[in-house]
Scaffold this motif. Structure first.
Motif, PDB file in Angstrom:
ATOM      1  N   TYR A   1       3.431  10.133  -9.731  1.00 29.03           N
ATOM      2  CA  TYR A   1       2.724  10.280 -11.008  1.00 29.03           C
ATOM      3  C   TYR A   1       1.832  11.526 -11.003  1.00 29.03           C
ATOM      4  O   TYR A   1       1.842  12.310 -11.950  1.00 29.03           O
ATOM      5  CB  TYR A   1       1.885   9.027 -11.293  1.00 29.03           C
ATOM      6  N   ASP A   2       1.054  11.703  -9.923  1.00 28.17           N
ATOM      7  CA  ASP A   2       0.137  12.848  -9.851  1.00 28.17           C
ATOM      8  C   ASP A   2       0.886  14.174  -9.927  1.00 28.17           C
ATOM      9  O   ASP A   2       0.480  15.087 -10.638  1.00 28.17           O
ATOM     10  CB  ASP A   2      -0.701  12.789  -8.572  1.00 28.17           C
TER      11      ASP A   2
ATOM     12  N   GLU B   1       7.077   4.845 -10.495  1.00 26.24           N
ATOM     13  CA  GLU B   1       5.643   5.047 -10.734  1.00 26.24           C
ATOM     14  C   GLU B   1       4.888   3.722 -10.827  1.00 26.24           C
ATOM     15  O   GLU B   1       3.677   3.693 -10.635  1.00 26.24           O
ATOM     16  CB  GLU B   1       5.423   5.876 -11.998  1.00 26.24           C
TER      17      GLU B   1
ATOM     18  N   MET C   1       2.478   1.785  -3.413  1.00 25.36           N
ATOM     19  CA  MET C   1       1.483   2.254  -4.380  1.00 25.36           C
ATOM     20  C   MET C   1       1.090   3.708  -4.108  1.00 25.36           C
ATOM     21  O   MET C   1       0.898   4.486  -5.050  1.00 25.36           O
ATOM     22  CB  MET C   1       0.277   1.335  -4.388  1.00 25.36           C
ATOM     23  N   ALA C   2       1.001   4.094  -2.842  1.00 24.04           N
ATOM     24  CA  ALA C   2       0.688   5.482  -2.504  1.00 24.04           C
ATOM     25  C   ALA C   2       1.805   6.406  -2.979  1.00 24.04           C
ATOM     26  O   ALA C   2       1.552   7.486  -3.526  1.00 24.04           O
ATOM     27  CB  ALA C   2       0.464   5.626  -1.000  1.00 24.04           C
TER      28      ALA C   2
ATOM     29  N   ALA D   1       3.972   5.754  -5.449  1.00 27.19           N
ATOM     30  CA  ALA D   1       3.943   5.740  -6.913  1.00 27.19           C
ATOM     31  C   ALA D   1       2.880   6.700  -7.445  1.00 27.19           C
ATOM     32  O   ALA D   1       3.133   7.472  -8.372  1.00 27.19           O
ATOM     33  CB  ALA D   1       3.673   4.326  -7.415  1.00 27.19           C
ATOM     34  N   LYS D   2       1.712   6.676  -6.834  1.00 27.84           N
ATOM     35  CA  LYS D   2       0.619   7.556  -7.262  1.00 27.84           C
ATOM     36  C   LYS D   2       0.970   9.020  -7.015  1.00 27.84           C
ATOM     37  O   LYS D   2       0.694   9.883  -7.850  1.00 27.84           O
ATOM     38  CB  LYS D   2      -0.682   7.199  -6.543  1.00 27.84           C
ATOM     39  N   ALA D   3       1.612   9.314  -5.878  1.00 29.21           N
ATOM     40  CA  ALA D   3       1.991  10.695  -5.572  1.00 29.21           C
ATOM     41  C   ALA D   3       3.000  11.225  -6.592  1.00 29.21           C
ATOM     42  O   ALA D   3       2.889  12.371  -7.035  1.00 29.21           O
ATOM     43  CB  ALA D   3       2.552  10.781  -4.157  1.00 29.21           C
TER      44      ALA D   3
ATOM     45  N   ARG E   1       0.838  -1.210   0.000  1.00 29.68           N
ATOM     46  CA  ARG E   1       0.000   0.000   0.000  1.00 29.68           C
ATOM     47  C   ARG E   1       0.870   1.256   0.000  1.00 29.68           C
ATOM     48  O   ARG E   1       0.579   2.223  -0.704  1.00 29.68           O
ATOM     49  CB  ARG E   1      -0.932   0.019   1.215  1.00 29.68           C
TER      50      ARG E   1
END
Length: 111
Positions: A42-43, A70, A35-36, A38-40, A32
Motif C-alpha cells: 500500500y505504501d 493490501e 500485515m507488514a 500489506a502495508k509495504a 504480523r
C-alpha cells in the motif's frame, strides 16, 4: 482504582505469567508478516500515486487480488512477489527474526 480490567485478555494472561502456545505464537507471527507486507504494498503504491487497478495491470493481476494483498487476505507466492516488485518499480526486501518482521519496497535507481 485498578485499570487491569481494561487490558486485553491476552495482556492479562501474559501479566499473570501464562505463556502463549507455540501454535498461537506462530500464527501471530504469520499475521504480523502478512500485515507488514500489506502495508509495504500500500505504501509503495500510494508513493507512486498509482491506483490498485494500475498496479494490477502492471503486474498482470486483477484489482481484487491487489485489494486482497493490501488487506492481508492473500498469501503471495514467490512469482507474485517478483511481479509486484516489478509493478511497483522496486526491489523487495524481507527481514525475518524471531520477534519481528520487516518488509520494504526499495525504489530502483533511475537508469
Amino acid at each position: 482504582m485498578s485499570h487491569a480490567r481494561w487490558k486485553s485478555p491476552r495482556a492479562r494472561a501474559l501479566a499473570e505469567g501464562l505463556a502463549e502456545t507455540p501454535e498461537i505464537a506462530a500464527e501471530r507471527a504469520e499475521i504480523r508478516l502478512a500485515m507488514a507486507f500489506a502495508k509495504a504494498v500500500y505504501d509503495r503504491r500510494t508513493q507512486l500515486g498509482l491506483s490498485q487497478v494500475e498496479v494490477a495491470a502492471r503486474a498482470g493481476l486483477t484489482q481484487a487480488k491487489i485489494s486482497r494483498i493490501e488487506g492481508a487476505d492473500a498469501v503471495p507466492t514467490l512469482s507474485l512477489l517478483r511481479r509486484l516488485a516489478g509493478a511497483l518499480e522496486a526491489s523487495l526486501t524481507i527481514s525475518l527474526d524471531d520477534d519481528s518482521e520487516e518488509v520494504a519496497f526499495v525504489a530502483r535507481p533511475a537508469a
